[in-house]
Scaffold this motif. Structure first.
Motif, PDB file in Angstrom:
ATOM      1  N   TRP A  71       0.570  -1.272   0.014  1.00 38.57           N
ATOM      2  CA  TRP A  71       0.087   0.171   0.086  1.00 38.57           C
ATOM      3  C   TRP A  71       0.857   1.200   0.022  1.00 38.57           C
ATOM      4  O   TRP A  71       0.231   2.272  -0.588  1.00 38.57           O
ATOM      5  CB  TRP A  71      -0.839  -0.449   1.381  1.00 38.57           C
ATOM      6  CG  TRP A  71      -1.243   1.254   1.341  1.00 38.57           C
ATOM      7  CD1 TRP A  71      -1.971   1.396   2.570  1.00 38.57           C
ATOM      8  CD2 TRP A  71      -2.739   1.381   0.469  1.00 38.57           C
ATOM      9  NE1 TRP A  71      -2.751   2.447   2.388  1.00 38.57           N
ATOM     10  CE2 TRP A  71      -2.950   2.878   1.037  1.00 38.57           C
ATOM     11  CE3 TRP A  71      -3.504   2.139  -0.055  1.00 38.57           C
ATOM     12  CZ2 TRP A  71      -4.096   3.887   0.330  1.00 38.57           C
ATOM     13  CZ3 TRP A  71      -4.576   2.361  -1.294  1.00 38.57           C
ATOM     14  CH2 TRP A  71      -4.883   2.951  -0.627  1.00 38.57           C
ATOM     15  N   ARG A 115       0.864   4.512  -3.182  1.00 36.68           N
ATOM     16  CA  ARG A 115       1.256   5.878  -2.956  1.00 36.68           C
ATOM     17  C   ARG A 115       2.508   6.606  -3.358  1.00 36.68           C
ATOM     18  O   ARG A 115       1.610   7.943  -3.379  1.00 36.68           O
ATOM     19  CB  ARG A 115       0.393   5.752  -1.050  1.00 36.68           C
ATOM     20  CG  ARG A 115      -0.771   5.356  -1.732  1.00 36.68           C
ATOM     21  CD  ARG A 115      -0.862   5.620   0.943  1.00 36.68           C
ATOM     22  NE  ARG A 115      -0.837   4.761   1.171  1.00 36.68           N
ATOM     23  CZ  ARG A 115      -0.517   4.911   2.136  1.00 36.68           C
ATOM     24  NH1 ARG A 115       0.372   5.901   2.965  1.00 36.68           N
ATOM     25  NH2 ARG A 115       0.804   4.045   3.387  1.00 36.68           N
ATOM     26  N   HIS A 131      -6.538   7.750  -2.847  1.00 31.38           N
ATOM     27  CA  HIS A 131      -5.740   6.922  -2.656  1.00 31.38           C
ATOM     28  C   HIS A 131      -4.969   7.927  -0.192  1.00 31.38           C
ATOM     29  O   HIS A 131      -5.080   7.087   0.527  1.00 31.38           O
ATOM     30  CB  HIS A 131      -4.075   6.742  -2.168  1.00 31.38           C
ATOM     31  CG  HIS A 131      -3.870   6.172  -3.396  1.00 31.38           C
ATOM     32  ND1 HIS A 131      -3.406   6.159  -4.711  1.00 31.38           N
ATOM     33  CD2 HIS A 131      -4.881   5.251  -3.983  1.00 31.38           C
ATOM     34  CE1 HIS A 131      -3.299   5.864  -5.689  1.00 31.38           C
ATOM     35  NE2 HIS A 131      -4.719   4.837  -5.731  1.00 31.38           N
ATOM     36  N   ASP A 171      -6.403   6.060   2.867  1.00 25.96           N
ATOM     37  CA  ASP A 171      -5.430   6.315   3.977  1.00 25.96           C
ATOM     38  C   ASP A 171      -5.448   6.531   5.103  1.00 25.96           C
ATOM     39  O   ASP A 171      -5.279   6.407   6.292  1.00 25.96           O
ATOM     40  CB  ASP A 171      -3.773   5.907   3.300  1.00 25.96           C
ATOM     41  CG  ASP A 171      -3.172   6.103   4.504  1.00 25.96           C
ATOM     42  OD1 ASP A 171      -2.579   4.953   4.648  1.00 25.96           O
ATOM     43  OD2 ASP A 171      -2.093   7.173   5.030  1.00 25.96           O
TER      44      ASP A 171
END
Length: 159
Positions: free
Chosen positions: A76, A80, A88, A92
């Motif tokens: 992840w 990003r 994102h 997040d």
């Protein structure tokens, strides 16, 4: 209809990337059993040096869940870093809200006070990534308002 307005300021993308770099640095050591054993020992020793409780002894289940979390967070984070999108940051921020909630739960149930350091960072990055999203009238939907940073539409970006 009211929808979320997508943050597009360059500072927002820097925050998304900064949170990703933090995640990569902090969680890379959780991704394998060998590196997690080193991280566990370092955190336990560091916590004890600061007057906190030692971490519980390693067991197979703890190692498995640490490795699963570390692997997912590393992937992840790389996403990003390589391709920060407003969404994102939104997702997040939501994930950090969940992480902070479970960290608060653990702290309330006797987890080492060493966790406060991580809790504070989760909350800070969560706030920085969620606050720029605003509800507004006549704003397009989250998916339609945002586009990839390279200027292509989502329809072509995913191909």
């Amino acid at each position: 209809m009211s929808r979320l307005r997508t943050p597009t300021h360059p500072t927002y993308f820097r925050v998304v990337r900064a949170s990703a770099w933090y995640d990569l640095v902090v969680t890379a050591g959780f991704a394998t059993p060998w590196t997690y054993a080193l991280v566990h020992d370092a955190l336990s020793s560091g916590g004890q040096a600061l007057g906190f409780d030692a971490l519980p002894e390693l067991d197979t289940w703890q190692i498995l869940f640490a490795n699963l979390m570390g692997s997912v967070v590393v992937v992840w984070a790389v996403l990003r870093i390589v391709r920060p999108l407003p969404e994102h940051g939104l997702f997040d921020g939501i994930a950090r809200t969940l992480f902070a909630t479970w960290q608060a739960y653990a702290l309330a149930h006797g987890a080492s006070r060493l966790l406060w350091m991580f809790f504070g960072i989760e909350v800070a990055f969560g706030v920085l990534q969620l606050v720029p999203w605003r509800w507004g009238r006549n704003a397009g939907s989250v998916i339609n308002d945002a586009s990839p940073t390279d200027g292509r539409s989502f329809d072509t970006a995913s191909r």
